[in-house]
Design a protein around this motif. Structure first.
Motif, PDB file in Angstrom:
ATOM      1  N   TRP A 128      36.478  35.766  50.366  1.00 41.72           N
ATOM      2  CA  TRP A 128      36.636  36.350  49.147  1.00 41.72           C
ATOM      3  C   TRP A 128      38.001  35.977  48.282  1.00 41.72           C
ATOM      4  O   TRP A 128      37.783  35.875  46.994  1.00 41.72           O
ATOM      5  CB  TRP A 128      36.807  37.837  49.222  1.00 41.72           C
ATOM      6  N   PHE A 132      37.846  34.889  44.497  1.00 38.14           N
ATOM      7  CA  PHE A 132      38.564  35.625  43.610  1.00 38.14           C
ATOM      8  C   PHE A 132      39.202  34.445  42.760  1.00 38.14           C
ATOM      9  O   PHE A 132      39.444  34.607  41.428  1.00 38.14           O
ATOM     10  CB  PHE A 132      39.678  36.284  44.142  1.00 38.14           C
ATOM     11  N   PHE A 135      36.593  33.332  39.999  1.00 37.49           N
ATOM     12  CA  PHE A 135      36.557  34.615  39.111  1.00 37.49           C
ATOM     13  C   PHE A 135      37.410  34.280  38.026  1.00 37.49           C
ATOM     14  O   PHE A 135      37.172  34.804  36.906  1.00 37.49           O
ATOM     15  CB  PHE A 135      36.687  35.847  39.801  1.00 37.49           C
ATOM     16  N   ILE A 141      37.540  37.782  30.802  1.00 38.70           N
ATOM     17  CA  ILE A 141      37.338  38.747  31.755  1.00 38.70           C
ATOM     18  C   ILE A 141      37.419  40.041  31.092  1.00 38.70           C
ATOM     19  O   ILE A 141      38.256  40.463  30.630  1.00 38.70           O
ATOM     20  CB  ILE A 141      38.531  38.750  32.954  1.00 38.70           C
ATOM     21  N   PHE A 191      37.002  42.269  39.660  1.00 39.30           N
ATOM     22  CA  PHE A 191      36.642  41.288  40.751  1.00 39.30           C
ATOM     23  C   PHE A 191      35.846  42.082  41.699  1.00 39.30           C
ATOM     24  O   PHE A 191      34.548  41.680  42.144  1.00 39.30           O
ATOM     25  CB  PHE A 191      38.001  40.750  41.400  1.00 39.30           C
ATOM     26  N   SER A 194      32.419  42.797  40.195  1.00 40.36           N
ATOM     27  CA  SER A 194      31.450  41.476  40.450  1.00 40.36           C
ATOM     28  C   SER A 194      31.162  40.984  41.816  1.00 40.36           C
ATOM     29  O   SER A 194      29.983  40.275  42.105  1.00 40.36           O
ATOM     30  CB  SER A 194      32.334  40.365  39.743  1.00 40.36           C
ATOM     31  N   GLU A 195      31.765  41.831  42.855  1.00 38.46           N
ATOM     32  CA  GLU A 195      31.275  41.443  44.218  1.00 38.46           C
ATOM     33  C   GLU A 195      30.175  42.521  44.807  1.00 38.46           C
ATOM     34  O   GLU A 195      29.714  42.451  45.662  1.00 38.46           O
ATOM     35  CB  GLU A 195      32.538  41.410  45.207  1.00 38.46           C
TER      36      GLU A 195
END
Length: 234
Positions: A128, A132, A135, A141, A191, A194-195
């Motif tokens: 991740w 990240f 991202f 964002i 974040f 988004s995951e």
């Protein structure tokens, strides 16, 4: 004389709120026999202000408060006397004399450093950290941010000044203070969304590492730790 005090807040005392921290330091100043200045009027109180209240449950290595004193021991002696009367969970790190006419810490804050970890069992899938950083490469964002007028969509990307992620630790430098204040939890939630990972207040371990003033000119950012705006007293 105006003094800037840097302190740490950790362990169990990270769960006491801002007003309790103020009362804690008022008692500590009396016990350490610091020659404090008081306001005038029917209910005099110590001249004391904090840079930025810390959220409940968040640890910090870089908290600041400004105080007014009539006279001051050396920086080394002041730190020693205060730590001698402190409970475990708050340590005074430095004691510095501010130049005449300096802005107080609250008005000076422009940015802050944070370290963020996921609690065990709350992190996204392996790898991740790299996702990240990808991202953060997004040009925007957009999140729902609480304001005085309610929730509104806000692009927080311009408020992220720097970031790194490795070995389960996210290091952030973000905008802070009265103009734009980005809480790391808001970014981490964006974040996690988004995951496809649910994020609760108990999902993260957050530590504020430092706070900065912006000493840049002509629109160029130059961040300086609040501690460095004062001088050691010999």
């Amino acid at each position: 004389m105006n003094i800037r005090v840097r302190f740490r807040k950790y362990g169990c005392l990270r769960f006491i709120g801002h007003l309790d921290v103020m009362r804690y330091f008022q008692k500590a100043m009396r016990r350490a026999e610091i020659d404090m200045c008081y306001s005038e009027g029917f209910t005099p109180h110590m001249i004391m202000s904090f840079a930025s209240p810390l959220g409940l449950g968040i640890e910090s290595d870089g908290e600041y408060m400004d105080i007014g004193v009539k006279s001051s021991p050396s920086s080394e002696e002041a730190v020693r006397r205060l730590n001698a009367v402190m409970a475990e969970g708050i340590d005074v790190v430095s004691w510095r004399l501010l130049p005449e006419g300096s802005k107080n810490a609250m008005a000076s804050v422009a940015a802050a450093d944070y370290e963020v970890r996921f609690r065990e069992g709350h992190a996204p899938k392996d790898g991740w950290e790299e996702r990240f950083l990808r991202f953060l490469e997004k040009p925007e964002i957009v999140v729902l941010k609480e304001t005085k007028k309610g929730e509104q969509e806000t692009d927080i990307r311009p408020w992220i000044y720097g970031a790194a992620a490795a070995d389960g630790i996210v290091s952030l430098k973000v905008s802070a203070g009265s103009v734009h204040n980005l809480k790391p939890e808001l970014l981490m939630k964006a974040f996690a969304d988004s995951e496809g990972v649910p994020l609760t207040p108990a999902s993260l371990l957050v530590c504020r590492k430092e706070m900065y003033a912006d000493q840049g000119t002509d629109g160029e950012r130059r961040l300086v730790p609040l501690e460095e705006l004062g001088e050691e007293i010999g």
